[in-house]
Design an enzyme around this catalytic site. Sequence first.
Site, PDB file in Angstrom:
ATOM      1  N   GLY A  14       0.784  -1.236   0.000  1.00 16.34           N
ATOM      2  CA  GLY A  14       0.000   0.000   0.000  1.00 16.34           C
ATOM      3  C   GLY A  14       0.814   1.283   0.000  1.00 16.34           C
ATOM      4  O   GLY A  14       0.314   2.324   0.425  1.00 16.34           O
ATOM      5  N   SER A  15       2.040   1.240  -0.543  1.00 18.98           N
ATOM      6  CA  SER A  15       2.819   2.486  -0.515  1.00 18.98           C
ATOM      7  C   SER A  15       2.245   3.526  -1.488  1.00 18.98           C
ATOM      8  O   SER A  15       2.300   4.731  -1.210  1.00 18.98           O
ATOM      9  CB  SER A  15       4.300   2.229  -0.794  1.00 18.98           C
ATOM     10  OG  SER A  15       4.507   1.875  -2.136  1.00 18.98           O
ATOM     11  N   ASN A  16       1.693   3.091  -2.604  1.00 15.22           N
ATOM     12  CA  ASN A  16       1.040   4.065  -3.494  1.00 15.22           C
ATOM     13  C   ASN A  16      -0.221   4.633  -2.862  1.00 15.22           C
ATOM     14  O   ASN A  16      -0.504   5.827  -2.968  1.00 15.22           O
ATOM     15  CB  ASN A  16       0.723   3.418  -4.850  1.00 15.22           C
ATOM     16  CG  ASN A  16       1.926   3.403  -5.768  1.00 15.22           C
ATOM     17  OD1 ASN A  16       2.353   4.447  -6.250  1.00 15.22           O
ATOM     18  ND2 ASN A  16       2.504   2.224  -5.979  1.00 15.22           N
ATOM     19  N   MET A  87      -4.114  -6.671  -6.912  1.00 15.54           N
ATOM     20  CA  MET A  87      -3.647  -7.738  -7.785  1.00 15.54           C
ATOM     21  C   MET A  87      -4.762  -8.709  -8.192  1.00 15.54           C
ATOM     22  O   MET A  87      -4.506  -9.887  -8.406  1.00 15.54           O
ATOM     23  CB  MET A  87      -2.474  -8.487  -7.119  1.00 15.54           C
ATOM     24  CG  MET A  87      -1.312  -7.580  -6.752  1.00 15.54           C
ATOM     25  SD  MET A  87      -0.824  -6.456  -8.100  1.00 15.54           S
ATOM     26  CE  MET A  87       0.653  -7.255  -8.671  1.00 15.54           C
ATOM     27  N   ARG A  88      -5.965  -8.209  -8.311  1.00 18.00           N
ATOM     28  CA  ARG A  88      -7.054  -9.019  -8.853  1.00 18.00           C
ATOM     29  C   ARG A  88      -7.632  -8.308 -10.074  1.00 18.00           C
ATOM     30  O   ARG A  88      -7.599  -7.077 -10.143  1.00 18.00           O
ATOM     31  CB  ARG A  88      -8.158  -9.232  -7.807  1.00 18.00           C
ATOM     32  CG  ARG A  88      -7.706 -10.060  -6.609  1.00 18.00           C
ATOM     33  CD  ARG A  88      -7.299 -11.466  -7.004  1.00 18.00           C
ATOM     34  NE  ARG A  88      -8.330 -12.182  -7.698  1.00 18.00           N
ATOM     35  CZ  ARG A  88      -9.256 -12.942  -7.104  1.00 18.00           C
ATOM     36  NH1 ARG A  88      -9.259 -13.085  -5.791  1.00 18.00           N
ATOM     37  NH2 ARG A  88     -10.162 -13.554  -7.830  1.00 18.00           N
ATOM     38  N   ASN A 104      -5.187   2.863 -12.703  1.00 20.40           N
ATOM     39  CA  ASN A 104      -4.228   1.909 -12.139  1.00 20.40           C
ATOM     40  C   ASN A 104      -2.824   2.449 -12.323  1.00 20.40           C
ATOM     41  O   ASN A 104      -2.560   3.211 -13.248  1.00 20.40           O
ATOM     42  CB  ASN A 104      -4.357   0.574 -12.888  1.00 20.40           C
ATOM     43  CG  ASN A 104      -3.374  -0.469 -12.380  1.00 20.40           C
ATOM     44  OD1 ASN A 104      -3.222  -0.654 -11.169  1.00 20.40           O
ATOM     45  ND2 ASN A 104      -2.691  -1.159 -13.281  1.00 20.40           N
ATOM     46  N   HIS A 106       1.081   1.088 -12.966  1.00 22.34           N
ATOM     47  CA  HIS A 106       1.804  -0.104 -13.427  1.00 22.34           C
ATOM     48  C   HIS A 106       3.299   0.228 -13.507  1.00 22.34           C
ATOM     49  O   HIS A 106       3.667   1.301 -14.007  1.00 22.34           O
ATOM     50  CB  HIS A 106       1.269  -0.525 -14.800  1.00 22.34           C
ATOM     51  CG  HIS A 106       1.916  -1.770 -15.301  1.00 22.34           C
ATOM     52  ND1 HIS A 106       1.586  -3.021 -14.827  1.00 22.34           N
ATOM     53  CD2 HIS A 106       2.900  -1.957 -16.219  1.00 22.34           C
ATOM     54  CE1 HIS A 106       2.333  -3.925 -15.433  1.00 22.34           C
ATOM     55  NE2 HIS A 106       3.135  -3.302 -16.279  1.00 22.34           N
ATOM     56  N   ASP A 142      -3.856  -3.733 -18.661  1.00 22.22           N
ATOM     57  CA  ASP A 142      -2.800  -2.731 -18.845  1.00 22.22           C
ATOM     58  C   ASP A 142      -2.834  -2.084 -20.238  1.00 22.22           C
ATOM     59  O   ASP A 142      -1.781  -1.776 -20.812  1.00 22.22           O
ATOM     60  CB  ASP A 142      -1.405  -3.347 -18.591  1.00 22.22           C
ATOM     61  CG  ASP A 142      -1.262  -3.841 -17.155  1.00 22.22           C
ATOM     62  OD1 ASP A 142      -1.906  -3.261 -16.261  1.00 22.22           O
ATOM     63  OD2 ASP A 142      -0.508  -4.804 -16.931  1.00 22.22           O
TER      64      ASP A 142
HETATM   65  C1  GAR Z   1       3.601  -1.204  -7.366  1.00 23.29           C
HETATM   66  O1  GAR Z   1       4.909  -1.298  -7.875  1.00 23.29           O
HETATM   67  C2  GAR Z   1       2.587  -1.189  -8.485  1.00 23.29           C
HETATM   68  O2  GAR Z   1       3.020  -0.487  -9.617  1.00 23.29           O
HETATM   69  C3  GAR Z   1       2.483  -2.662  -8.790  1.00 23.29           C
HETATM   70  O3  GAR Z   1       2.470  -3.281  -7.532  1.00 23.29           O
HETATM   71  C4  GAR Z   1       3.226  -2.478  -6.620  1.00 23.29           C
HETATM   72  C5  GAR Z   1       2.353  -2.193  -5.425  1.00 23.29           C
HETATM   73  O4  GAR Z   1       3.086  -1.536  -4.427  1.00 23.29           O
HETATM   74  N1  GAR Z   1       1.295  -2.944  -9.516  1.00 23.29           N
HETATM   75  C6  GAR Z   1       1.243  -3.829 -10.499  1.00 23.29           C
HETATM   76  O5  GAR Z   1       2.199  -4.510 -10.842  1.00 23.29           O
HETATM   77  C7  GAR Z   1      -0.102  -3.952 -11.177  1.00 23.29           C
HETATM   78  N2  GAR Z   1       0.013  -4.733 -12.366  1.00 23.29           N
HETATM   79  P1  GAR Z   1       2.348  -0.785  -3.243  1.00 23.29           P
HETATM   80  O6  GAR Z   1       1.372  -1.807  -2.646  1.00 23.29           O
HETATM   81  O7  GAR Z   1       3.441  -0.457  -2.280  1.00 23.29           O
HETATM   82  O8  GAR Z   1       1.662   0.401  -3.813  1.00 23.29           O
END
Ligand code: GAR
Length: 188
Positions: A14-16, A87-88, A104, A106, A142
């Site tokens: 969940g850093s984003n 991731m679903r 989203n 990516h 994507d």
């Molecule tokens: C991030 O790097 C995001 O871009 C990626 O998962 C990570 C989640 O990090 N998403 C994907 O690959 C989607 N296809 P976070 O939970 O720290 O935000």
Amino acid sequence: MRKIKLGILISGRGSNMQALIEACQDHSFPAEAVCVITNNSEAAGLKVAEQAGISTFVVENKPLDANKIHEILIQYKVDLICLAGFMRILKVDFLSKWHNRVINIHPSLLPSFKGLDAQEQALKAGVKITGCTVHYVTPEIDAGAIIAQTAVPVLPNDDIQSLSERILAEEHKCYVEAVRLIAESNAK
Ligand code: GAR
């Protein structure tokens, strides 16, 4: 200024999500985070959201209860759904109810390296520049219209971790700017 309401969907760290929540804490930012939903009761990001005072929800994962997600988003009057490491796959019946309102992030410069393990794909391809993309979510993975991108160099000694960290630092800024762009264009 009317702030747009964000519903943030996460599956893990969940850093984003955290970057978006922190941006929303600035009074001049044109969005507010109103709920966080996860398919994973163990998601580390849940605690971060709770500590920030955001309403959190865990929804049934197998199969994903997209109707429940929809109900929560309606209840919170969400304007824009931000997938942040969710991731679903959201299917067409859900996406058609939220047309052009699901975005989203990516970890590649789309259309390169779609799908899982985008950073590893970039390393294997030997590209010298990769990055991150914020895009609209469509039924094709994507592949939706691109809202914002940031390029990141691939350095000679990079491994998956070092490259992922460099991209992630840019993801946090890129996602905030993409939400700002959408909110400001809605306000016009
Ligand atoms: C991030 O790097 C995001 O871009 C990626 O998962 C990570 C989640 O990090 N998403 C994907 O690959 C989607 N296809 P976070 O939970 O720290 O935000």
